[in-house]
Design a protein around this motif. Structure first.
Motif, PDB file in Angstrom:
ATOM      1  N   UNK A  55     -44.733  -0.428  -2.681  1.00 46.46           N
ATOM      2  CA  UNK A  55     -43.396  -0.285  -3.266  1.00 46.46           C
ATOM      3  C   UNK A  55     -42.322  -0.404  -2.183  1.00 46.46           C
ATOM      4  N   UNK A  56     -42.543   0.254  -1.047  1.00 47.00           N
ATOM      5  CA  UNK A  56     -41.573   0.194   0.046  1.00 47.00           C
ATOM      6  C   UNK A  56     -41.414  -1.230   0.565  1.00 47.00           C
ATOM      7  N   UNK A  57     -42.509  -1.962   0.660  1.00 39.63           N
ATOM      8  CA  UNK A  57     -42.447  -3.348   1.127  1.00 39.63           C
ATOM      9  C   UNK A  57     -41.731  -4.244   0.124  1.00 39.63           C
ATOM     10  N   UNK A  58     -41.976  -4.008  -1.163  1.00 40.03           N
ATOM     11  CA  UNK A  58     -41.328  -4.817  -2.196  1.00 40.03           C
ATOM     12  C   UNK A  58     -39.825  -4.553  -2.258  1.00 40.03           C
ATOM     13  N   UNK A  59     -39.415  -3.359  -1.844  1.00 41.12           N
ATOM     14  CA  UNK A  59     -37.992  -3.037  -1.845  1.00 41.12           C
ATOM     15  C   UNK A  59     -37.254  -3.678  -0.672  1.00 41.12           C
ATOM     16  N   UNK A  60     -37.989  -4.149   0.336  1.00 41.12           N
ATOM     17  CA  UNK A  60     -37.340  -4.800   1.481  1.00 41.12           C
ATOM     18  C   UNK A  60     -36.559  -6.037   1.066  1.00 41.12           C
ATOM     19  N   UNK A  61     -37.174  -7.022   0.381  1.00 38.21           N
ATOM     20  CA  UNK A  61     -36.364  -8.176  -0.029  1.00 38.21           C
ATOM     21  C   UNK A  61     -35.240  -7.798  -0.984  1.00 38.21           C
ATOM     22  N   UNK A  62     -35.445  -6.735  -1.783  1.00 34.61           N
ATOM     23  CA  UNK A  62     -34.387  -6.302  -2.700  1.00 34.61           C
ATOM     24  C   UNK A  62     -33.146  -5.873  -1.928  1.00 34.61           C
ATOM     25  N   UNK A  63     -33.344  -5.050  -0.886  1.00 35.53           N
ATOM     26  CA  UNK A  63     -32.166  -4.581  -0.148  1.00 35.53           C
ATOM     27  C   UNK A  63     -31.561  -5.688   0.709  1.00 35.53           C
ATOM     28  N   UNK A  64     -32.364  -6.659   1.133  1.00 37.11           N
ATOM     29  CA  UNK A  64     -31.813  -7.785   1.887  1.00 37.11           C
ATOM     30  C   UNK A  64     -30.994  -8.709   0.994  1.00 37.11           C
ATOM     31  N   UNK A  65     -31.446  -8.882  -0.240  1.00 40.94           N
ATOM     32  CA  UNK A  65     -30.674  -9.690  -1.195  1.00 40.94           C
ATOM     33  C   UNK A  65     -29.357  -9.009  -1.518  1.00 40.94           C
ATOM     34  N   UNK A  66     -29.393  -7.679  -1.664  1.00 44.94           N
ATOM     35  CA  UNK A  66     -28.158  -6.931  -1.919  1.00 44.94           C
ATOM     36  C   UNK A  66     -27.184  -7.112  -0.762  1.00 44.94           C
ATOM     37  N   UNK A  67     -27.679  -6.998   0.469  1.00 46.23           N
ATOM     38  CA  UNK A  67     -26.819  -7.169   1.633  1.00 46.23           C
ATOM     39  C   UNK A  67     -26.307  -8.605   1.739  1.00 46.23           C
ATOM     40  N   UNK A  68     -27.138  -9.574   1.373  1.00 51.72           N
ATOM     41  CA  UNK A  68     -26.712 -10.979   1.402  1.00 51.72           C
ATOM     42  C   UNK A  68     -25.595 -11.223   0.396  1.00 51.72           C
ATOM     43  N   UNK A  69     -25.730 -10.645  -0.789  1.00 51.13           N
ATOM     44  CA  UNK A  69     -24.677 -10.786  -1.795  1.00 51.13           C
ATOM     45  C   UNK A  69     -23.400 -10.089  -1.339  1.00 51.13           C
TER      46      UNK A  69
END
Length: 256
Positions: free
Chosen positions: A71-85
């Motif tokens: 779960x923690x690993x899957x949340x990594x791209x999520x938070x990077x996409x948020x920061x990219x947006x």
């Protein structure tokens, strides 16, 4: 607070970035930053003295604990996409970039942040990376007034900033569970935000990041467990997932 520093970094680096807009210098500087970050990362991994404890946790983890780390690993791209947006929105009014371009610039920011105190190199590196695709830097700098007064944009930026912190908190909760520290939802809601508030304002240096954050984590989460090694392992895993992995990905993009 972080948004304020972000804006300050952008303003302070406009003039410097304009002076180095030559593609040749951009290429050289990007590679020098990348080589410095890679060398420092290898050094940090060599001197890390917690491999025995880390291996002990990994070798004895149950299936439910492995689910938590997934779960923690899957949340990594999520938070990077948020920061990219968020970065894409922050530039609106100065430059139009795609989400993919923003993603690449955010990842390259990790490379510079990794080797600079207080992550001061992060936003200048993003602008440096953007120099490859931006043609009119005079227009970019000249539109700063309209960019600054677009309050609707800044409300969205603030919302994305808060959302990213929520993702970070969920990651830490999952990693604590993986390390054997179980917090109830109420305990997590109290302890994890308190921890992030402390490390946001506490002085830090990249060379001692894990140790300093581990110390604060021991103080905050020590109220719920006396397993200090598990707390340090959790902080180490957070550092690997949220700092080392994005830095490595940023280095790969630089190579491309």
């Amino acid at each position: 607070m972080e948004i304020y520093f972000s804006l300050s970094h952008i303003f302070c680096t406009f003039a410097v970035t304009k002076l180095i807009m030559s593609r040749r210098w951009l290429h050289i500087i990007c590679w020098l930053l990348s080589l410095a970050a890679l060398s420092y990362l290898i050094y940090r991994l060599i001197i890390f003295d917690g491999y025995d404890s880390l291996w002990s946790v990994l070798s004895t983890a149950a299936a439910t604990q492995w689910m938590a780390i997934v779960v923690a690993l899957l949340l990594l791209p999520a938070q990077l996409i948020i920061e990219s947006r968020k970065w894409q929105l922050m530039l609106r009014g100065l430059a139009d970039i795609s989400l993919l371009e923003s993603w690449q610039q955010v990842l390259y920011g990790y490379v510079a942040a990794f080797i600079t105190p207080y992550r001061l190199g992060e936003y200048p590196a993003r602008l440096l990376r953007m120099g490859y695709s931006l043609n009119d830097w005079n227009g970019f700098i000249g539109g700063w007034r309209d960019w600054l007064i677009d309050w609707r944009k800044w409300i969205k930026v603030l919302g994305l900033h808060i959302l990213r912190y929520i993702v970070w908190m969920l990651q830490l909760w999952a990693i604590l569970a993986f390390s054997g520290i179980t917090l109830t939802p109420l305990q997590a809601l109290v302890a994890i935000p308190a921890y992030y508030i402390i490390i946001t304002f506490a002085p830090s240096l990249p060379a001692a990041e894990v140790a300093l954050k581990g110390g604060w984590a021991a103080i905050v989460f020590g109220a719920y467990t006396d397993n200090a090694p598990a707390i340090l392992i959790a902080v180490t895993l957070v550092w690997i997932i949220n700092t080392v992995l994005p830095t490595l990905i940023g280095l790969i993009y630089t190579k491309k």
